[in-house]
Design an enzyme around this catalytic site. Structure first.
Site, short mmCIF file in Angstrom:
data_model
loop_
_atom_site.label_atom_id
_atom_site.label_comp_id
_atom_site.label_asym_id
_atom_site.label_seq_id
_atom_site.Cartn_x
_atom_site.Cartn_y
_atom_site.Cartn_z
N GLU A 61 29.52 -7.81 16.40
CA GLU A 61 29.09 -7.63 17.80
C GLU A 61 28.43 -8.90 18.29
O GLU A 61 27.94 -9.71 17.50
CB GLU A 61 28.15 -6.44 17.94
CG GLU A 61 26.95 -6.43 16.99
CD GLU A 61 25.64 -6.75 17.68
OE1 GLU A 61 25.67 -7.35 18.77
OE2 GLU A 61 24.58 -6.41 17.12
N ARG A 86 18.94 -4.18 11.30
CA ARG A 86 20.18 -3.41 11.13
C ARG A 86 21.14 -3.62 12.31
O ARG A 86 21.84 -2.70 12.73
CB ARG A 86 19.89 -1.93 10.91
CG ARG A 86 18.97 -1.66 9.74
CD ARG A 86 18.87 -0.18 9.43
NE ARG A 86 20.11 0.34 8.84
CZ ARG A 86 20.44 0.23 7.55
NH1 ARG A 86 19.63 -0.38 6.70
NH2 ARG A 86 21.56 0.74 7.11
N CYS A 91 30.75 -14.41 13.78
CA CYS A 91 31.12 -15.12 12.56
C CYS A 91 30.04 -16.01 11.98
O CYS A 91 29.82 -16.02 10.76
CB CYS A 91 32.41 -15.91 12.78
SG CYS A 91 32.25 -17.35 13.87
N HIS A 131 35.05 -20.80 14.72
CA HIS A 131 35.09 -19.70 13.74
C HIS A 131 34.74 -20.21 12.35
O HIS A 131 35.33 -21.17 11.86
CB HIS A 131 36.47 -19.04 13.72
CG HIS A 131 36.49 -17.82 12.84
ND1 HIS A 131 35.64 -16.75 13.04
CD2 HIS A 131 37.22 -17.51 11.74
CE1 HIS A 131 35.87 -15.83 12.12
NE2 HIS A 131 36.80 -16.27 11.31
N ASP A 146 36.39 -13.59 4.74
CA ASP A 146 35.93 -13.55 6.12
C ASP A 146 35.34 -12.17 6.39
O ASP A 146 36.00 -11.16 6.16
CB ASP A 146 37.11 -13.83 7.06
CG ASP A 146 36.69 -14.02 8.51
OD1 ASP A 146 35.51 -13.78 8.83
OD2 ASP A 146 37.55 -14.41 9.33
#
Length: 296
Positions: A61, A86, A91, A131, A146
């Site tokens: 997210e 939490r 990435c 990324h 990943d």
């Protein structure tokens, strides 16, 4: 409390953000966060199990980008957010955390960076390096790992020394060498779709910082304009894009539906396991009225 330190267990890898600070990782706390109590020896089996547990427990997210809170990829901030609070992340947070975990466990792991090509034509202009992934070497064999690519994240380690298709609990993937980069693709129906192109050499820390800055602040970053969340379990992939919830089951079944603002808030908690904050509500309400088409 057991803590693994960079001095004792982790090489000073300049490819990791803030490597000069020798970031620590509280392994027991992380393992509790992902609900993992299996083997920890640096083997392929443990690597695959840790990856599966991570992507099932920690959602992808970028809500902090959408709300303007910003994203700090420093180790302390990432641990406080993804472990302590939490939350999920994207990435640079997810794979940065997973890299430190693997290094603390004794894996020969390093970070890599590349260009996202997902849903782009092959002849589309180059994209920025935004990324991060992890490369793990086991018995001299390189594996791509990943845990931070949304609803299409590879759910298992992928061998980088073979261009042959590799089956996973969800899609089939392949990695093909393209000059000085690795092309990672997923088989969608009968066609291969490129996820990203990964540079072969580990980058300096500043490249992660620059990629994170672009992803979290540039007007062209889709995270600034869409509410996006994803989570992958052994049974299904769950994806949220503004008001559209998609579920792709491992057996091939799919479900798609539109959600109201209250329903978006509910699935962020129940499906994506996120502690919804009051200041998210304006972004959720904007997402509820967004025009997002459901493909046939």
């Amino acid at each position: 409390m057991i803590r693994q330190t960079g001095e004792d267990n982790m090489p000073h890898d300049a490819s990791y953000p803030h490597a000069d600070a020798a970031p620590r990782i509280d392994l027991p706390r992380y393992l509790a966060r992902i609900g993992y109590d299996g083997p920890l020896a640096p083997t392929l089996e443990a690597l695959a199990a840790l990856q599966a547990a991570h992507i099932a427990a920690i959602a992808f997210e970028a809500i902090d980008v959408l709300t303007g809170a910003g994203v700090d990829i420093g180790a302390e901030a990432v641990d406080a957010k993804l472990i302590g609070a939490r939350r999920g992340g994207y990435c640079f947070e997810q794979n940065g955390l997973f890299l430190r975990v693997l290094q603390a466990l004794g894996f020969a792991a390093e970070g890599l960076i590349g260009r996202v090509r997902w849903m782009l034509a092959d002849d589309a202009p180059p994209t920025s390096r935004t990324h991060m992934v992890v490369r793990v070497t086991l018995d001299r064999r390189p594996w791509l790992v990943d845990v931070g690519f949304g609803a299409s994240v590879p759910p298992a380690p992928l061998a980088m020394d073979s261009p042959a298709p590799q089956t996973t609990p969800h899609e089939t993937y392949r990695i093909v060498r393209r000059g000085d980069a690795w092309q990672v693709s997923a088989l969608l129906g009968e066609d291969w779709a490129t996820l990203y192109l990964i540079d072969d050499a580990p980058p300096p820390a500043v490249d992660y910082e620059l990629g994170n800055w672009y992803t979290s602040t540039h007007p062209d970053s889709h995270f600034r304009h869409q509410l996006i969340a994803a989570r992958t379990t052994a049974e299904a992939r769950y994806g949220l894009r503004d008001n559209r919830l998609s579920i792709r089951f491992a057996d091939g079944r799919t479900e798609r539906r539109y959600l109201s603002a209250d329903e978006i808030e509910a699935v962020l908690t129940s499906i994506f396991l996120l502690p919804v904050r009051p200041h998210w509500r304006p972004a959720i309400e904007r997402a509820a009225v967004a025009e997002v088409s459901i493909p046939a």
